[in-house]
Design an enzyme around this catalytic site. Structure first.
Site, short mmCIF file in Angstrom:
data_model
loop_
_atom_site.label_atom_id
_atom_site.label_comp_id
_atom_site.label_asym_id
_atom_site.label_seq_id
_atom_site.Cartn_x
_atom_site.Cartn_y
_atom_site.Cartn_z
CG ASP A 120 -6.94 2.95 -1.20
OD1 ASP A 120 -7.34 1.79 -1.29
OD2 ASP A 120 -7.01 3.60 -0.14
CE LYS A 156 -4.47 0.89 0.34
NZ LYS A 156 -5.56 -0.02 -0.06
N1 GLU Z 1 -7.30 0.10 -3.40
C1 GLU Z 1 -8.04 -1.07 -3.71
C2 GLU Z 1 -8.10 -2.00 -2.52
O1 GLU Z 1 -7.90 -1.60 -1.40
C3 GLU Z 1 -7.56 -1.74 -5.00
C4 GLU Z 1 -6.16 -2.21 -4.98
C5 GLU Z 1 -5.63 -2.69 -6.32
O2 GLU Z 1 -6.40 -2.75 -7.26
O3 GLU Z 1 -4.44 -3.00 -6.38
O4 GLU Z 1 -8.39 -3.15 -2.64
#
Ligand code: GLU
Length: 419
Positions: free
Chosen positions: A146, A106
């Site tokens: 996100d 993240k």
């Molecule tokens: N931000 C989204 C999540 O928390 C998607 C993450 C992604 O597609 O890599 O799942």
């Protein structure tokens, strides 16, 4: 956010519970407790007034045991290291639950993007990308949108990475616009996954075929698509909210009208009016009269203070980490099932995976194919989690962790410890 709340500790306590039920020894899961790599950067940005402001940025890679790291980047004024660490850990678990060949990561920048001009936001994004460039890439770590980031931000990341490499690399990031290698179905994917999970849970829990009264907290990408798709399925969306507050209407809100209003007002619902719709606060939304509650905003919303007053008969987590460990205990005592984030909101990363697969093979899939494959994965994963829950008499969150942790532990065992 409450001072004593630590999202990482929250997750470790669920991990301990799942590990015990799996009869794991400490040495089997000790490594999972720590992120593989944490990068903290200070991002200088030339502001429009000529001054330079420096922002904190993070990219934390929790695990690459099952494949390249994967996870979004959020822009938020209150992020800190522990929050990003917890979210990276959640990505590892999420990818394992739905069986994607990915680990978890993240990223975040501590900034309120609403206070930046478009130019400032672009310069911030490009400089941040340059600073995390050594650790990202299609085979290493693939960011995505996100909270407060979107396809435009992903486009800047893709362009900056490509310029610095000297050739176009669409697979470095997912959630891009179609024109530069994005996937059909990606913008709605998380909400679609949440709505599929709600349907499966209603069936499984035998809550009846009649339209349900559903409350959706958060009307960003996840919440708005969840509300849209569930209302298209015939359910009544009785409450929605965003950072400016919310609305309640027992006969069901006009979701189409709200979405149009949001599009015309920079994404906000502030100023929206509808006959019979009462203004409510975010806390009132969480405790309003409804059958299903889908928190789709931020973490730490369903706390021990709120949980005793929740009236919903089912909670499906569209957001990451909206429920605290203490609130989970209260829901368990009150017999209110909670379908956890790492299962319920995994639709986004599932279609991110499809996007990346298309990118690295130079293919494009049609939307029906994407949606069908997403649906298949969501239903399969839901059934796997409920089977474990039933067999082990475990709450759904613990069951989902058990599924993810056992896959992760096996992968780690097979790979062994280097050197
Ligand atoms: N931000 C989204 C999540 O928390 C998607 C993450 C992604 O597609 O890599 O799942």
């Amino acid at each position: 956010m409450a001072k004593n709340y630590n999202p990482y500790d929250n997750m470790l306590s669920v991990l301990e519970n799942a590990a015990q039920r799996l009869d794991l020894q400490r040495k089997d899961y000790e490594m999972i407790k720590y992120p593989e790599r944490e990068l903290k950067v200070s991002i200088p940005v030339k502001m429009d007034d000529g001054e330079v402001q420096v922002f904190d940025g993070y990219r934390i890679q929790h695990s690459s045991s099952r494949g390249p790291c994967k996870g979004g980047i959020r822009y938020h004024p209150e992020v800190d290291n522990d929050e990003v660490k917890a979210l990276a850990f959640a990505m590892t678990l999420k990818c394992a639950v739905v069986d994607l060949p990915y680990g978890g990561a993240k990223g975040a920048v501590k900034v309120d993007p609403a206070k930046l001009s478009k130019g400032e936001l672009e310069r911030l994004t490009r400089r941040f990308t340059a600073m995390i460039l050594p650790i990202i890439g299609p085979e290493k770590d693939i960011p995505a949108p996100d909270v407060n980031t979107n396809a435009e931000v992903m486009g800047w990341i893709m362009d900056t990475y490509s310029m610095l490499k000297g050739y176009s690399v669409p697979g470095v990031v997912t959630g891009k616009s179609l024109e530069i290698g994005g996937s059909l179905g990606r913008p709605e994917a998380t909400g679609r996954g949440v709505s599929i999970t709600v349907s499966e849970a209603l069936k499984y829990l035998k809550m009846g075929d009649a339209p349900q009264k559903i409350a959706v907290q958060g009307m960003g990408n996840v919440g708005s698509n969840t509300a849209k798709l569930l209302s298209q399925m015939g359910h009544k969306i009785v409450a929605v909210s965003d950072a400016t507050g919310g609305f309640y209407k027992e006969s069901g809100l006009n979701i189409e009208a709200i979405l149009v209003y949001q599009r015309e007002h920079n994404g906000t619902m502030e100023g929206y009016r509808e006959d019979g719709a009462a203004r409510i606060t975010n806390e009132e939304l969480l405790t309003c009269a409804c059958d299903v509650l889908t928190p789709c905003a931020m973490e730490n919303q369903l706390t021990e203070k709120v949980a005793p007053n929740v009236k919903a008969r089912l909670i499906v987590e569209g957001a990451n980490g909206p429920t605290t460990v203490e609130a989970d205990k209260i829901f368990l005592q009150r017999n209110i099932p909670v379908i956890p984030d790492i299962l319920a909101n995994s639709g986004g990363v599932v279609v991110s995976y499809f996007e990346w697969v298309q990118n690295i093979q130079n293919l494009t899939w049609d939307e029906e194919q994407v949606n069908n494959m997403l649906s298949k994965i969501m239903v399969r994963s839901f059934n796997q989690v409920v089977d474990i829950a039933q067999e082990k008499q475990a709450p759904f969150r613990i069951a989902a962790y058990m599924l993810a942790v056992s896959k992760l532990v096996k992968a780690k065992k097979i790979r062994g410890v280097f050197p």
